[in-house]
Write an enzyme that holds these catalytic residues in place. Structure first.
Site, PDB file in Angstrom:
ATOM      1  N   GLU A 143     -10.462   3.452 -11.634  1.00  0.00           N
ATOM      2  CA  GLU A 143      -9.810   4.365 -10.680  1.00  0.00           C
ATOM      3  C   GLU A 143      -9.336   5.639 -11.390  1.00  0.00           C
ATOM      4  O   GLU A 143      -8.207   6.095 -11.187  1.00  0.00           O
ATOM      5  CB  GLU A 143      -8.643   3.660  -9.994  1.00  0.00           C
ATOM      6  CG  GLU A 143      -9.066   2.472  -9.161  1.00  0.00           C
ATOM      7  CD  GLU A 143      -7.909   1.768  -8.477  1.00  0.00           C
ATOM      8  OE1 GLU A 143      -8.081   1.290  -7.342  1.00  0.00           O
ATOM      9  OE2 GLU A 143      -6.824   1.688  -9.074  1.00  0.00           O
ATOM     10  N   GLU A 147     -12.681  -3.201  -4.439  1.00  0.00           N
ATOM     11  CA  GLU A 147     -11.369  -3.830  -4.276  1.00  0.00           C
ATOM     12  C   GLU A 147     -11.033  -3.854  -2.781  1.00  0.00           C
ATOM     13  O   GLU A 147     -10.490  -2.892  -2.244  1.00  0.00           O
ATOM     14  CB  GLU A 147     -10.266  -3.083  -5.038  1.00  0.00           C
ATOM     15  CG  GLU A 147     -10.338  -3.204  -6.542  1.00  0.00           C
ATOM     16  CD  GLU A 147      -9.114  -2.603  -7.234  1.00  0.00           C
ATOM     17  OE1 GLU A 147      -8.149  -2.234  -6.533  1.00  0.00           O
ATOM     18  OE2 GLU A 147      -9.128  -2.501  -8.470  1.00  0.00           O
TER      19      GLU A 147
END
Length: 624
Positions: free
Chosen positions: A172, A252
């Site tokens: 991320e 995710e």
């Protein structure tokens, strides 16, 4: 004469790749869709790894997603530990035996609500280091670590006969402030060098244009993450803007959420999870559920988000509980998966047995200021001004700062942390008498009295380093001077405390005859150790420890640090104790460090179920 003909099959070449034409993964040349779940080996005792993986497999998953926390394996610079609960290759082997492929996320940064996002705190010895960037000092450390880790991982790639199908680069990165493409290119080069050109490398970023822009790089397959409250079509359209062709991937998909101290326990609705999962699978998307089992932040491994500490339990309201038990959410997910692929037949493995061992009464060992010869055997470091944990090379836990009152204080006098320099909580005593505490962001002033020359002891607790955002350079200890009235406190003796080392060596039980004080009707406030033993009557089942009316502190069982308790703030009220930590035949040593104040009854309770959802106080945080 008859000739015996031997038919020898051609060697079968394993492959895993991206089919950009047909928008899917290819496994051995055939279209492949993964249905995966996240599990963190660092949060689960090795004894239970096989149990958890089997439950995931029996739910219908064909893959697991795994973070590798750098600091879990290299807590001391240059010293690597891949044994016991850190035996990553054993975990990969168990997954392989179970029939699960692996999506590997080796960082070097992982977030994960883990201490400093998995980065080792010794990086902060370089005061000007810019983490997660092309900073020379940072890259040198990263190079050394990935040379060790990725060299071990290469043989586990699917194309080399292992079970790793894809490998994430960084984590991320688009959410980080630096947006340093040179750093990402450097990582890409490293990963290719150690893993080869055939490895499928990818990135994961949040569902915003900014995050996808800064987190993606040509040559790394861009994936997205989002939860149940997101418009699926919009999210995958955003992925398509950065990857026009190839498989849809939600790396995710949030089945639950994390808890901070003082929050309500997070819950995500089961029907929402199963509905959105079904919709994504119908679209042909590859989905990883984060988390499938959360586990526990044992010891000091919890992270922080915006300076708010994550609780010890990482239950996450996941399909498998913190203790690995199947939930209604898991059964609902299994039903959804069965509509898209054949789920293994047979019953799910049962929940691990639990037992309520009942009440145990603790006995006082002593307050922390009286135990420094045991807890800090090398003695203090003297310094005119305070030194940080990092400068003292003690990265986790607690340190004690000692000085003297510079003058008589007949009236209550403010002790101030003017620059919000207490990271994170400071427990203040004068001549061994607890005065109160200072706390980062919330309590920057307290008042004290005393006489010139009185001993001032300040025990500072590191509550876990920030794991997300721009503030991951999260130094601990007293970062700036404390001011008493108009005086700057100076001439410190700073004691690094090896509490875990002492307890692992058998203290305080090994010398209990001389350690344990006579019972007191009202236990004194302030940082104090207590001890007891638990007889399990030949059982070593999982249990949950409740410290009712205790305030805040740390617990060890048989030398193992279970983590922090803070029932006064909540929501977590119990600590998970895996059965394998207990002895069936020997007394089990319990050690408690209570930081503020123990109840008069001094009892703790071993229960057969957790309590994770009681919030007793609401704390307001102020940004300084």
């Amino acid at each position: 004469m008859l000739k015996l003909l031997l038919y020898i099959p051609l060697s079968y070449e394993l492959s895993f790749s991206i089919d950009y034409k047909n928008n899917c993964f290819l496994k051995d040349g055939k279209p492949f869709q993964y249905i995966s779940g996240s599990i963190h080996y660092s949060r689960i005792p090795q004894y239970y790894w096989k149990d958890r993986l089997l439950k995931m497999y029996m739910t219908g998953l064909n893959a697991v997603q795994v973070y590798v926390p750098w600091n879990f394996h290299e807590a001391v610079q240059g010293v690597h530990n891949f044994t016991g609960d850190r035996d990553l290759e054993h975990f990969l082997d168990l997954a392989n035996q179970t029939g699960l492929l692996v999506i590997l996320r080796p960082g070097p940064y992982i977030c994960a609500e883990w201490e400093m996002g998995g980065l080792p705190a010794w990086l902060l010895q370089k005061p000007n280091i810019i983490l997660r960037s092309a900073d020379t000092d940072y890259l040198q450390a990263v190079n050394n670590w990935l040379a060790v880790l990725l060299s071990k991982m290469k043989r586990w790639l699917y194309v080399n006969g292992g079970n790793i199908i894809t490998v994430q680069v960084e984590n991320e990165y688009g959410s980080y402030f630096s947006c340093d493409y040179n750093y990402m290119r450097h990582l890409q080069t490293l990963f290719r060098f150690f893993l080869g050109e055939d490895a499928v490398l990818f990135t994961t970023d949040g569902n915003t244009d900014r995050e996808m822009t800064c987190g993606t790089l040509q040559g790394l397959y861009a994936t997205v993450d989002f939860g149940t409250d997101t418009n699926i079509t919009e999210a995958f359209n955003r992925q398509r803007r950065f990857e026009p062709r190839g498989p849809l991937v939600n790396s995710e998909f949030y089945t639950g959420w994390l808890d901070h101290w003082g929050d309500q326990h997070a819950v995500v609705d089961t029907q929402k999870v199963s509905r959105v999962l079904g919709e994504m699978l119908t679209m042909g998307a590859n989905v990883n559920m984060y988390m499938f089992e959360g586990g526990t932040n044992f010891g000091y491994w919890n992270g922080k988000v915006t300076f708010r500490s994550v609780v010890t339990s990482y239950d996450y309201d996941a399909p498998l509980t913190e203790a690995g038990d199947p939930t209604e959410k898991l059964l609902a997910i299994r039903d959804v998966i069965s509509q898209f692929r054949e789920v293994p037949s047979g019953p799910l493995p049962p929940a691990t047995p639990k037992f309520a061992y009942g009440f145990v009464t603790m006995k006082k060992v002593g307050n922390i200021s009286d135990l420094l010869s045991t807890l800090s055997p090398l003695g203090p470091v003297k310094s005119k001004y305070p030194l940080t944990f990092e400068e003292m090379k003690q990265y986790y836990g607690y340190m004690l700062y000692r000085t003297m009152l510079p003058r008589d204080l007949s009236e209550p006098t403010p002790l101030i942390s003017p620059l919000n320099g207490v990271h994170d909580r400071a427990y203040v005593s004068i001549n061994g008498v607890f005065q109160g505490l200072l706390e980062r962001d919330t309590a920057l002033v307290m008042k004290v009295t005393g006489q010139q020359g009185d001993t001032v002891d300040i025990l500072v607790e590191n509550m876990g380093r920030v794991n997300f955002g721009s503030k991951i350079n999260d130094y601990k200890g007293l970062l700036s001077n404390l001011i008493l009235g108009k005086d700057i406190l100076t001439d410190w003796k700073i004691y690094p405390l090896d509490i875990d080392g002492a307890i692992a060596s058998g203290w305080p039980h090994s010398n209990s005859q001389k350690s344990v004080r006579s019972p007191q009707r009202n236990p004194p406030p302030g940082p104090t150790f207590y001890m007891a033993t638990l007889q399990t009557n030949s059982l070593t089942w999982d249990t949950f420890l409740k410290l009712n009316e205790w305030t805040k502190g740390q617990v060890w069982i048989n030398g193992v640090n279970l983590g922090r308790y803070w029932p006064a703030r909540g929501p977590q009220q119990t600590l998970y104790i895996p059965g394998p930590l207990l002895s069936a035949t020997q007394p089990n040593n319990i050690t408690v460090l209570e930081l503020e104040g123990a109840p008069a009854h001094l009892r703790v309770l071993f229960m057969d179920r957790p309590q994770l959802n009681i919030t007793l106080s609401v704390v307001k945080y102020h940004r300084i």
